[in-house]
Enzyme design. Structure first.
Site, PDB file in Angstrom:
ATOM      1  N   ALA A  25       0.835  -1.203   0.000  1.00 50.71           N
ATOM      2  CA  ALA A  25       0.000   0.000   0.000  1.00 50.71           C
ATOM      3  C   ALA A  25       0.869   1.253   0.000  1.00 50.71           C
ATOM      4  CB  ALA A  25      -0.913  -0.005   1.224  1.00 50.71           C
ATOM      5  N   GLN A  79      -3.778  -6.633  -7.406  1.00 51.30           N
ATOM      6  CA  GLN A  79      -4.247  -7.353  -6.220  1.00 51.30           C
ATOM      7  C   GLN A  79      -5.614  -6.845  -5.805  1.00 51.30           C
ATOM      8  OE1 GLN A  79      -2.760  -7.174  -2.021  1.00 51.30           O
ATOM      9  NE2 GLN A  79      -2.195  -9.307  -2.400  1.00 51.30           N
ATOM     10  N   CYS A 110      -3.602  -9.375   4.669  1.00 51.53           N
ATOM     11  CA  CYS A 110      -3.442  -8.084   5.348  1.00 51.53           C
ATOM     12  C   CYS A 110      -3.731  -8.221   6.843  1.00 51.53           C
ATOM     13  CB  CYS A 110      -4.377  -7.061   4.726  1.00 51.53           C
ATOM     14  SG  CYS A 110      -4.169  -5.405   5.427  1.00 51.53           S
ATOM     15  N   LYS A 152      -2.957 -14.997  -2.057  1.00 50.99           N
ATOM     16  CA  LYS A 152      -1.890 -14.772  -1.075  1.00 50.99           C
ATOM     17  C   LYS A 152      -2.494 -14.736   0.320  1.00 50.99           C
ATOM     18  CE  LYS A 152       2.056 -11.872   0.097  1.00 50.99           C
ATOM     19  NZ  LYS A 152       2.488 -10.486   0.269  1.00 50.99           N
ATOM     20  N   GLY A 215       8.486 -13.328   2.962  1.00 49.21           N
ATOM     21  CA  GLY A 215       8.837 -13.023   4.348  1.00 49.21           C
ATOM     22  C   GLY A 215      10.322 -13.045   4.586  1.00 49.21           C
ATOM     23  N   ASP A 216      10.891 -11.892   4.948  1.00 52.41           N
ATOM     24  CA  ASP A 216      12.302 -11.771   5.331  1.00 52.41           C
ATOM     25  C   ASP A 216      13.276 -12.054   4.195  1.00 52.41           C
ATOM     26  OD1 ASP A 216      11.305 -11.140   7.788  1.00 52.41           O
ATOM     27  OD2 ASP A 216      11.955 -12.969   8.805  1.00 52.41           O
ATOM     28  N   ARG A 239       9.102  -5.828   1.790  1.00 49.98           N
ATOM     29  CA  ARG A 239       9.854  -4.726   2.396  1.00 49.98           C
ATOM     30  C   ARG A 239      11.325  -4.690   1.987  1.00 49.98           C
ATOM     31  NH1 ARG A 239       9.526  -5.929   8.261  1.00 49.98           N
ATOM     32  NH2 ARG A 239       9.490  -8.059   7.445  1.00 49.98           N
TER      33      ARG A 239
END
Length: 379
Positions: A25, A79, A110, A152, A215-216, A239
């Site tokens: 987002a 999405q 989310c 997802k 993830g990570d 991220r």
């Protein structure tokens, strides 16, 4: 030399290498996706930030602006969020009829309280029948146009309410062409460590469609390690690429068995930042575009030797001319620092997941949560 990772099939689309930019987002707009694609492979997958089914049906202007794709962006990946099978049907039929997207990814991951308190996002897979109906609605409405649907989700609501294995099997049974697992619970949000062993377990449970891991992944080595340790068919990058779109260059090299290139100098980062600003200005105008870029500054400049005053000035930039002046003040020869590596973006702390009253009473209840269909897109 690491052997190349096989390409991934998302319906009729070949994703090569098997790298997906996660929808985020306020981040994965057309400007940032373009930048990531310029560094990575044009045949990897770059997903637009989340939009809601209801907002599409009602032609919300902000949502339609978010659904902007580049002229050479293909497949156009969107999405979609919903808690109501009827809205999903209406939105996907509209997307198909008007040629708005080529691939749809359904959001059930989310963890944001305003979403889970309505039964949406990571809360929804607990309601197995409703989850199945939503996936089925998307697949059936998309099928005539040949639009593949992926799903997802997270590991579960919390450690006592794990949903990912059921969610994977149901999505597979209802016609999804791939599933992606963010290996955290909703209660973890973005804190702690992702449990990659869950990705391996999902890969064992879902046998006829690809399983992607999320993830990570903060480096190309992390991506290779996830594939090696879990057997997943591809990686989803969230991220880890914030302020670091060149991560897709490194991922492309790693996944195709080539040497991983060194990180950029500060001068190169300045040029990338300027390119990002130009793309944002083209998308939403210079004023809004440059201001929107402020949130990226700390990520781009992380770890580099920059004085506090200059760093602060970047965070307050308002115009392209001002940004160009600030970039000119950087030490362009400063090499990429080790301090720029590692986790980035929001981490926060774990917390209780806010759910609708009585949500956990009956996982077979297929009733659509009252007032749950968000009008606002973007998470």
């Amino acid at each position: 030399m690491v052997p190349p990772t096989p390409a991934l099939a998302i319906g009729q689309y070949r994703v090569d290498p098997a790298v997906v930019l996660a929808p985020m987002a306020g981040i994965t707009n057309v400007a940032f996706r373009t930048l990531c694609r310029e560094f990575g492979s044009a045949t990897s997958l770059y997903v637009c930030e989340m939009v809601t089914a209801r907002a599409i049906v009602e032609r919300d202007s902000k949502t339609l602006e978010m659904m902007t794709f580049g002229a050479d962006e293909h497949p156009r990946s969107l999405q979609l969020y919903s808690v109501d099978p009827r809205n999903v049907t209406d939105a996907v039929k509209m997307i198909a009829a008007e040629g708005m997207a080529d691939h749809l990814d359904m959001n059930f991951g989310c963890p944001v309280p305003k979403v889970t308190r309505k039964g949406g996002g990571a809360a929804l897979p607990y309601k197995r029948r409703l989850f199945a109906q939503i996936v089925r609605a998307a697949v059936e409405a998309a099928a005539p146009a040949g639009i593949p649907v992926t799903v997802k989700f997270r590991v579960g609501i919390d450690d006592e309410h794990l949903t990912y294995l059921d969610a994977g099997r149901i999505a597979e049974a209802e016609g999804a062409v791939a599933v992606a697992l963010h290996a955290r619970t909703a209660a973890q949000r973005y804190s702690g460590q992702a449990d990659w062993s869950r990705i391996a377990r999902l890969k064992e449970a879902v046998t006829t469609i690809p399983v992607l891991g999320n993830g990570d992944i903060f480096s190309a080595d992390d991506a290779l390690r996830m594939v090696r340790e879990t057997g997943c068919d591809g990686v989803v990058i969230g991220r880890g690429c914030l302020g670091r779109p060149w991560l897709f260059r490194e991922l492309h090299a790693a996944m195709t068995g080539q040497p991983i290139p060194a990180g950029p100098s500060l001068g190169e980062v300045g040029a990338i930042l300027h390119r990002h600003a130009i793309l944002m200005a083209d998308h939403i105008g210079e004023d809004k575009g440059v201001r929107d870029l402020r949130k990226h500054m700390a990520w781009y400049l992380r770890g580099f030797p920059i004085g506090a005053d200059l760093r602060k000035a970047f965070g307050l930039v308002s115009t392209l001319a001002e940004l160009e002046d600030l970039i000119g003040k950087l030490d362009h020869d400063a090499p990429y620092p080790a301090e720029a590596e590692g986790p980035r973006g929001r981490q926060g702390s774990p917390g209780r997941v806010v759910l609708p009253e009585g949500w956990l009473d009956d996982p077979e209840d297929a009733a659509v949560p009252d007032g749950a269909e968000l009008m606002h897109s973007g998470g």
